[in-house]
Write a protein that holds these residues in place. Structure first.
Motif, PDB file in Angstrom:
ATOM      1  N   SER A  21      25.578 105.508  26.971  1.00 13.57           N
ATOM      2  CA  SER A  21      24.199 105.932  27.210  1.00 13.57           C
ATOM      3  C   SER A  21      23.294 104.817  27.721  1.00 13.57           C
ATOM      4  CB  SER A  21      23.598 106.504  25.919  1.00 13.57           C
ATOM      5  OG  SER A  21      23.600 105.523  24.890  1.00 13.57           O
ATOM      6  N   HIS A  22      23.684 103.556  27.466  1.00 14.71           N
ATOM      7  CA  HIS A  22      22.798 102.452  27.828  1.00 14.71           C
ATOM      8  C   HIS A  22      23.498 101.296  28.532  1.00 14.71           C
ATOM      9  CE1 HIS A  22      20.242 104.538  24.932  1.00 14.71           C
ATOM     10  NE2 HIS A  22      19.231 103.836  25.387  1.00 14.71           N
ATOM     11  N   PHE A  23      24.784 101.090  28.278  1.00 11.41           N
ATOM     12  CA  PHE A  23      25.462  99.902  28.784  1.00 11.41           C
ATOM     13  C   PHE A  23      26.068 100.190  30.155  1.00 11.41           C
ATOM     14  CE2 PHE A  23      26.554  98.223  24.240  1.00 11.41           C
ATOM     15  CZ  PHE A  23      25.203  98.110  23.978  1.00 11.41           C
ATOM     16  N   SER A  24      25.517  99.564  31.178  1.00 10.89           N
ATOM     17  CA  SER A  24      26.064  99.741  32.526  1.00 10.89           C
ATOM     18  C   SER A  24      27.224  98.796  32.798  1.00 10.89           C
ATOM     19  CB  SER A  24      24.961  99.521  33.578  1.00 10.89           C
ATOM     20  OG  SER A  24      24.415  98.224  33.472  1.00 10.89           O
ATOM     21  N   TRP A  25      27.480  97.844  31.884  1.00 13.32           N
ATOM     22  CA  TRP A  25      28.615  96.930  32.033  1.00 13.32           C
ATOM     23  C   TRP A  25      29.907  97.740  32.005  1.00 13.32           C
ATOM     24  CZ3 TRP A  25      31.713  94.800  27.634  1.00 13.32           C
ATOM     25  CH2 TRP A  25      32.683  93.875  28.089  1.00 13.32           C
ATOM     26  N   THR A  26      30.693  97.689  33.087  1.00 12.69           N
ATOM     27  CA  THR A  26      31.892  98.511  33.184  1.00 12.69           C
ATOM     28  C   THR A  26      32.975  98.102  32.190  1.00 12.69           C
ATOM     29  OG1 THR A  26      32.803  97.099  34.936  1.00 12.69           O
ATOM     30  CG2 THR A  26      31.474  99.009  35.613  1.00 12.69           C
ATOM     31  N   GLY A  27      32.879  96.897  31.645  1.00 16.65           N
ATOM     32  CA  GLY A  27      33.874  96.442  30.667  1.00 16.65           C
ATOM     33  C   GLY A  27      33.885  97.250  29.392  1.00 16.65           C
ATOM     34  N   VAL A  28      32.817  98.017  29.141  1.00 17.88           N
ATOM     35  CA  VAL A  28      32.788  98.834  27.930  1.00 17.88           C
ATOM     36  C   VAL A  28      33.847  99.936  27.995  1.00 17.88           C
ATOM     37  CG1 VAL A  28      31.077 100.551  28.699  1.00 17.88           C
ATOM     38  CG2 VAL A  28      31.234  99.954  26.277  1.00 17.88           C
ATOM     39  N   VAL A  29      34.221 100.363  29.203  1.00 23.36           N
ATOM     40  CA  VAL A  29      35.183 101.466  29.348  1.00 23.36           C
ATOM     41  C   VAL A  29      36.575 101.073  28.837  1.00 23.36           C
ATOM     42  CG1 VAL A  29      36.293 103.043  30.956  1.00 23.36           C
ATOM     43  CG2 VAL A  29      33.873 102.491  31.231  1.00 23.36           C
ATOM     44  N   PRO A  30      37.174  99.968  29.319  1.00 18.98           N
ATOM     45  CA  PRO A  30      38.489  99.600  28.762  1.00 18.98           C
ATOM     46  C   PRO A  30      38.440  99.248  27.285  1.00 18.98           C
ATOM     47  CG  PRO A  30      37.717  97.939  30.347  1.00 18.98           C
ATOM     48  CD  PRO A  30      36.813  99.117  30.469  1.00 18.98           C
ATOM     49  N   LEU A  31      37.302  98.793  26.776  1.00 18.05           N
ATOM     50  CA  LEU A  31      37.183  98.547  25.340  1.00 18.05           C
ATOM     51  C   LEU A  31      37.311  99.858  24.561  1.00 18.05           C
ATOM     52  CD1 LEU A  31      34.296  95.914  25.119  1.00 18.05           C
ATOM     53  CD2 LEU A  31      36.731  95.541  24.699  1.00 18.05           C
ATOM     54  N   LEU A  32      36.672 100.909  25.059  1.00 19.87           N
ATOM     55  CA  LEU A  32      36.792 102.214  24.409  1.00 19.87           C
ATOM     56  C   LEU A  32      38.226 102.732  24.492  1.00 19.87           C
ATOM     57  CD1 LEU A  32      33.534 103.956  25.697  1.00 19.87           C
ATOM     58  CD2 LEU A  32      33.967 103.099  23.382  1.00 19.87           C
ATOM     59  N   LYS A  33      38.873 102.485  25.604  1.00 18.43           N
ATOM     60  CA  LYS A  33      40.232 102.987  25.842  1.00 18.43           C
ATOM     61  C   LYS A  33      41.255 102.350  24.895  1.00 18.43           C
ATOM     62  CE  LYS A  33      43.477 105.131  28.256  1.00 18.43           C
ATOM     63  NZ  LYS A  33      43.684 106.588  28.196  1.00 18.43           N
ATOM     64  N   LYS A  34      40.908 101.223  24.277  1.00 22.40           N
ATOM     65  CA  LYS A  34      41.840 100.556  23.375  1.00 22.40           C
ATOM     66  C   LYS A  34      42.188 101.407  22.155  1.00 22.40           C
ATOM     67  CE  LYS A  34      40.733  95.726  24.495  1.00 22.40           C
ATOM     68  NZ  LYS A  34      42.103  95.270  24.761  1.00 22.40           N
ATOM     69  N   ARG A  35      41.315 102.345  21.797  1.00 23.77           N
ATOM     70  CA  ARG A  35      41.593 103.217  20.660  1.00 23.77           C
ATOM     71  C   ARG A  35      41.931 104.628  21.138  1.00 23.77           C
ATOM     72  NH1 ARG A  35      40.218 101.293  15.559  1.00 23.77           N
ATOM     73  NH2 ARG A  35      41.440 103.131  14.962  1.00 23.77           N
ATOM     74  N   ASN A  36      42.217 105.507  20.177  1.00 27.70           N
ATOM     75  CA  ASN A  36      42.703 106.847  20.497  1.00 27.70           C
ATOM     76  C   ASN A  36      41.540 107.777  20.855  1.00 27.70           C
ATOM     77  OD1 ASN A  36      44.492 108.961  20.795  1.00 27.70           O
ATOM     78  ND2 ASN A  36      44.428 109.505  18.620  1.00 27.70           N
TER      79      ASN A  36
END
Length: 252
Positions: A21-36
């Motif tokens: 909702s707020h973080f435009s940093w694209t690195g947040v996506v692979p961080l989320l992908k680390k979990r199920n």
């Protein structure tokens, strides 16, 4: 090959997702992908992302194979077509109430002959055009939000179109529209949500709700919801920050 989240929604299996909702940093996506996690919702309705932010987040989601929905601000072609062209796997439509509105969404999202969506964007890069055309209309998912009693009353007719991949209750907007703002334990609110579950069960369509706590998730999962949507990037940040401050403040 069809998207794994699409298949889970079709089977009404449990799917879990959260919000950027707020973080435009694209690195947040692979961080989320680390979990199920099954999907991420990128917020366009209540935030400040521009199209460059959206492109980066969607491109990264595609790169790491994380299903990405975009919650649009309004049902307008320049939003619907744009987020699909940038690589969204589907859209979430807020405040939808009628079959006519859903027909407009289908017209904007589907390629001819089912709709009038233009061919272009992320999904059509490369050479395999015929295969992409064949799968496009099936792969792009429509999620509709139930946010007032009128929408719930028309839900069956909307699901009868067989275009909806999932239904999500917007709890706060629904409670406000019912004049019981924020009273998510009110009997009338509980009944309205159960009505959504019952209708979705009749049509064998996945349903869920934004759930703010683990207790909410367990309660509604036990009552038949299979779309578990909870949390956001800013929410995780604030909770982590407060937990850190609490630890420091308890020190001598």
């Amino acid at each position: 090959m069809l998207n794994g989240t699409y298949e889970k929604l079709k089977q009404r299996s449990k799917v879990f997702g959260t919000t950027i909702s707020h973080f435009s940093w694209t690195g947040v996506v692979p961080l989320l992908k680390k979990r199920n996690i099954d999907f991420v919702i990128i917020e366009l309705e209540h935030n400040f992302f521009d199209w460059r932010d959206m492109e980066g987040l969607l491109r990264t989601s595609n790169t790491v194979a994380l299903t990405a929905f975009v919650r649009i601000t309004e049902l307008a072609y320049n939003q619907v077509s744009k987020v699909l062209d940038l690589g969204a796997n589907g859209i979430i439509i807020p405040r939808i109430e009628t079959v006519a509105e859903l027909e407009r969404a289908v017209d904007m999202m589907r390629l001819p002959p089912r709709g009038r969506k233009g061919v272009g964007g992320y999904d059509f890069s490369g050479d395999d055009l015929l295969n992409k055309l064949a799968n496009y209309n099936m792969e792009k998912m429509i999620i509709i939000q139930m946010e007032n009693p009128t929408a719930i009353a028309n839900l069956g007719a909307m699901l009868d179109m067989k275009e909806v991949a999932g239904v999500i209750v917007g709890p706060y907007d629904l409670s406000v529209s019912m004049e019981i703002p924020g009273q998510l334990q009110h009997p009338r609110f509980i009944q309205a949500v159960n009505d959504v579950i019952e209708i979705c069960g009749k049509y064998q369509v996945s349903c869920g709700m934004y759930m703010g706590s683990s207790a909410d998730m367990k309660y509604w999962r036990e009552r038949g919801m299979n779309i578990i949507w909870s949390g956001s990037d800013i929410d995780f940040y604030v909770k982590g920050y407060h937990a850190l401050c609490d630890t420091v403040e308890q020190m001598d």
